[in-house]
Design a protein around this motif. Structure first.
Motif: not given
Ligand SMILES: [Zn+2]
Length: 420
Positions: A120, A169, A197, A199, A224-225
């Motif tokens: 990541d 990310t 991007s 996430r 995203a979470r």
């Protein structure tokens, strides 16, 4: 984690602490504990005296600049940080290389629990000033081997551009600032879920990511979470939300955690979180009263972890519950009601006295073409959910303050001291 394993770790820590840490040697000796072997059972542990923030603060004032809670000579310490100063004057906190690595290890637990790996790329959106904040997230990410995008001193616009150009990310920020960044991106015509991007987002400092309304808002704006995490300068990073997002796990490998009824001091299912950290020998806390109000969740977690789970993470601070006309209201509860209205961009709440009655006034910024309709609906929701009358007013967009750290949405004007 077996209590016996935890107590074994505690005794290992007590050996040097009782020897050379003036603060705890005095406290523990006063309580009749002079040797690590005096703490054999959980009942023994529960006899240990509490530590309070006020006590630590007084000690630093009397013995400047770092106080006497030091197990080693000063030259052993490698990091200096301080608390955010949200409540009271900031405390200075020193870590040795070993205890700073321990912080990093606690963060690797957090990264592991939410699926962040060495592949990541992280943006830790933080000022990197004296407040400990996300410095430890940085150290943990280095240990993990992830790529960290530097952003100290950048504007929100610059951070957004860095997130896009580096294909970041994972975003780590306070919930307030994650939403602020999303707002700035939107103003620049950027569609984050499509163009960025990110996430996973990880949050701390405020209850936001454990509040359904705020969490949903962060997740939809970033695509995203969003995960909550909890910790404190004096204590360490003690809480981890797992991938099912079903609450915040206590890291019971590294901390002994109790939840106590704040009035009786007896173990309870909801109350104040009291913590001992087991890996910070140089400047530890033992049975530290965090002031965090929490509630246990019953039953095992679907993620399979054995550690206990707090429902809703840190629900509030014991010292920031607003008592309004006899009702105990946590700022987080109000936030969760107000931010369920998706057109509300920002809000600010103040409580003031009119002599005999307390009044709660809330200003909202709304994108509704008829913002007064939203104001009326917010007032109705607060009345329905809390049984509380509030005066809700719509104000023009972009007029309420924004924050890069913790939000400052609540003020209590009934006393001369501003609330935390
Ligand atoms: Zn879990």
């Amino acid at each position: 984690m077996e209590i016996q394993t935890q107590l074994h770790r505690l005794r290992e820590m007590l050996a040097p602490v009782l020897e050379t840490n003036a603060f705890y040697r005095q406290k523990l000796t006063d309580a009749g504990v002079t040797h690590p072997s005096d703490v054999q059972s959980f009942a023994d542990y529960r006899q240990l005296p509490f530590t309070t923030k006020e006590e630590l603060s007084t000690d630093q004032v009397s013995h400047p600049p770092y106080g006497t809670n030091l197990t080693f000579p000063l030259e052993r310490y490698t990091c200096l940080h301080r608390t955010s100063g949200t409540t009271g004057s900031p405390l200075r906190w020193l870590d040795t290389a070993e205890s700073w690595d321990w912080w990093g290890k606690c963060w690797r637990e957090i990264y592991g629990a939410v699926g962040v790996t060495s592949a990541d790329r992280l943006m830790i959106a933080f000022s990197f000033g004296p407040f400990i904040g996300f410095w430890s997230a940085y150290h943990g990410a280095q240990q993990l081997g992830a790529l960290i995008i530097p952003n100290g001193g950048m504007t929100s616009d610059q951070r957004i551009r860095a997130i896009l150009s580096n294909d970041v990310t994972v975003l780590i920020a306070t919930p307030t600032y994650a939403l602020r960044l999303a707002e700035v991106a939107e103003q620049d015509g950027i569609n984050l879920p499509e163009e960025a991007s990110i996430r996973v987002t990880i949050h701390a400092g405020e209850p936001g990511a454990s509040l359904s309304a705020t969490k949903h808002r962060i997740e939809s704006r970033w695509g995203a979470r969003a995960y909550d995490h909890a910790g404190a300068t004096e204590v360490g990073a003690w809480g981890v939300m797992c991938e099912p997002q079903a609450g915040v796990h206590l890291n019971e490998d590294e901390f002994i955690c109790e939840v106590l009824d704040p009035e009786t001091g007896n173990p309870a299912d909801e109350g104040e979180l009291v913590i001992t950290n087991l890996g910070r020998v140089g400047m530890p806390v033992i049975r530290y009263r965090t002031g965090d109000y929490v509630q246990f969740k019953s039953g095992p977690c679907e993620c399979g972890r054995q550690s206990r789970v707090l429902d809703g993470g840190v629900i509030g601070r014991l010292d920031n519950a607003l008592i309004i006309r006899g009702l105990n209201v946590y700022p987080a509860t109000l936030e969760n009601i107000i931010l369920k209205f998706s057109d509300v961009q920002e809000f600010a709440a103040r409580v003031y006295g009119t002599g005999t009655l307390d009044e709660l006034e809330i200003q909202i910024e709304s994108t509704n073409p008829n913002p007064n309709d939203t104001a009326i609906a917010v007032a109705a929701a607060i009345r329905d959910e809390l049984g509380l009358r509030a005066v809700v007013k719509a104000v023009p967009l972009e007029t309420l303050p924004r924050s890069e750290l913790k939000s400052n949405r609540f003020s209590d004007e009934r006393t001369s001291q501003p609330r935390a």
